[in-house]
Scaffold this motif. Sequence first.
Motif, mmCIF file in Angstrom:
data_model
loop_
_atom_site.group_PDB
_atom_site.id
_atom_site.type_symbol
_atom_site.label_atom_id
_atom_site.label_comp_id
_atom_site.label_asym_id
_atom_site.label_seq_id
_atom_site.Cartn_x
_atom_site.Cartn_y
_atom_site.Cartn_z
ATOM 1 N N GLN A 197 22.468 -31.459 11.159
ATOM 2 C CA GLN A 197 21.506 -30.603 10.472
ATOM 3 C C GLN A 197 22.088 -29.225 10.165
ATOM 4 O O GLN A 197 21.767 -28.619 9.149
ATOM 5 C CB GLN A 197 20.239 -30.432 11.315
ATOM 6 C CG GLN A 197 19.331 -31.641 11.329
ATOM 7 C CD GLN A 197 18.756 -31.929 9.964
ATOM 8 O OE1 GLN A 197 18.344 -31.037 9.229
ATOM 9 N NE2 GLN A 197 18.734 -33.205 9.591
ATOM 10 N N MET A 198 22.940 -28.750 11.062
ATOM 11 C CA MET A 198 23.551 -27.427 10.874
ATOM 12 C C MET A 198 24.808 -27.486 10.012
ATOM 13 O O MET A 198 25.488 -26.481 9.834
ATOM 14 C CB MET A 198 23.882 -26.814 12.242
ATOM 15 C CG MET A 198 22.653 -26.455 13.034
ATOM 16 S SD MET A 198 23.071 -25.723 14.613
ATOM 17 C CE MET A 198 23.929 -24.246 14.090
ATOM 18 N N LYS A 199 25.118 -28.673 9.521
ATOM 19 C CA LYS A 199 26.310 -28.909 8.691
ATOM 20 C C LYS A 199 27.601 -28.614 9.450
ATOM 21 O O LYS A 199 28.606 -28.208 8.859
ATOM 22 C CB LYS A 199 26.231 -28.137 7.382
ATOM 23 C CG LYS A 199 25.022 -28.521 6.542
ATOM 24 C CD LYS A 199 25.087 -27.973 5.167
ATOM 25 C CE LYS A 199 23.867 -28.280 4.339
ATOM 26 N NZ LYS A 199 23.356 -29.612 4.344
ATOM 27 N N MET A 200 27.567 -28.825 10.751
ATOM 28 C CA MET A 200 28.769 -28.720 11.582
ATOM 29 C C MET A 200 29.298 -30.147 11.730
ATOM 30 O O MET A 200 29.111 -30.802 12.759
ATOM 31 C CB MET A 200 28.425 -28.078 12.926
ATOM 32 C CG MET A 200 27.913 -26.645 12.787
ATOM 33 S SD MET A 200 27.318 -25.946 14.335
ATOM 34 C CE MET A 200 28.856 -25.698 15.201
ATOM 35 N N TYR A 201 29.920 -30.621 10.667
ATOM 36 C CA TYR A 201 30.224 -32.035 10.536
ATOM 37 C C TYR A 201 31.247 -32.551 11.543
ATOM 38 O O TYR A 201 31.098 -33.660 12.055
ATOM 39 C CB TYR A 201 30.681 -32.338 9.113
ATOM 40 C CG TYR A 201 29.613 -32.067 8.081
ATOM 41 C CD1 TYR A 201 28.306 -32.503 8.265
ATOM 42 C CD2 TYR A 201 29.902 -31.375 6.917
ATOM 43 C CE1 TYR A 201 27.325 -32.269 7.329
ATOM 44 C CE2 TYR A 201 28.917 -31.132 5.961
ATOM 45 C CZ TYR A 201 27.632 -31.578 6.175
ATOM 46 O OH TYR A 201 26.666 -31.343 5.248
ATOM 47 N N GLU A 202 32.272 -31.792 11.819
ATOM 48 C CA GLU A 202 33.284 -32.257 12.774
ATOM 49 C C GLU A 202 32.673 -32.492 14.152
ATOM 50 O O GLU A 202 32.959 -33.497 14.808
ATOM 51 C CB GLU A 202 34.447 -31.262 12.858
ATOM 52 C CG GLU A 202 35.288 -31.193 11.600
ATOM 53 C CD GLU A 202 35.887 -32.528 11.201
ATOM 54 O OE1 GLU A 202 36.387 -33.255 12.087
ATOM 55 O OE2 GLU A 202 35.845 -32.855 10.002
ATOM 56 N N GLU A 203 31.822 -31.559 14.594
ATOM 57 C CA GLU A 203 31.171 -31.699 15.899
ATOM 58 C C GLU A 203 30.232 -32.903 15.900
ATOM 59 O O GLU A 203 30.161 -33.644 16.877
ATOM 60 C CB GLU A 203 30.409 -30.420 16.261
ATOM 61 C CG GLU A 203 31.290 -29.240 16.568
ATOM 62 C CD GLU A 203 31.755 -28.469 15.328
ATOM 63 O OE1 GLU A 203 31.510 -28.916 14.196
ATOM 64 O OE2 GLU A 203 32.392 -27.419 15.520
ATOM 65 N N ALA A 204 29.521 -33.091 14.786
ATOM 66 C CA ALA A 204 28.616 -34.243 14.685
ATOM 67 C C ALA A 204 29.401 -35.551 14.766
ATOM 68 O O ALA A 204 29.002 -36.483 15.477
ATOM 69 C CB ALA A 204 27.817 -34.175 13.383
#
Length: 175
Positions: free
Chosen positions: A103-110
Motif C-alpha cells: 500500500q505504501m509502494k515500498m515494493y522491495e519490502e513487500a
Amino acid sequence: MRLQQANCVQDFNRALDINPRHFQAYLCRAAFYGFRKRYSKAIMNCNAAIKVQPHSVRAYLYRGALKYYIKAYKLAILDLTKAADLDPSCSLVYYNRGVCYHQMKMYEEALKDYAIVLLLGGWKEADVKVLVNRGLLYLELHDYANSLEDFKAVARKTPGDIKIHQVIGDCHHRY
C-alpha cells in the motif's frame, strides 16, 4: 460474540471488572470493536492487552491490522515488525506487513515479506493470496514475466477462476 450480539461487550466489561488484567477479554473486546468498525476503541483495547502481556504476538498483530484499516500504514508496519520480532515463524504477520508495504509502494519490502510467507507455509489460503498480491505487485512494476508465473501458479491451485485466466491473458498480452 459469535452470535453477533452487541451485549457480548457487557460480558467482556464484567470480566475486566472482576480481573482488570484479563488479557483475553481485552483482545475479544478489540475484535468486537474492530468487527463493528470502531477502530480507535479496538486499538485502545489492544493497547491495554499489550500492557498486560507485552510479548503477545496476537496483540501486536491485531493492533497492526486495525491500524491498516485506518490507513496508518507506517504505524501498522511498526506493530507487525514487533510481532515478527516476537515470533519470526508467524506467516500471518509477514503477509499483513507485506500488504502494508504494498500500500505504501515500498515494493522491495513487500516482495521480501510475500516471499517469507511462501517459504514459511503453514497457512493454506496464504499461497493463493500471496501469489495474487505478488502478481499484482509485479504488474505495477511492469515485470510481466514474474507476474505471469505467479498467476499461472494461482491458476493451477484454482483452475475454475475466470478472473485469474483473464489476468494471465493480460500478462501474455503485455509481455
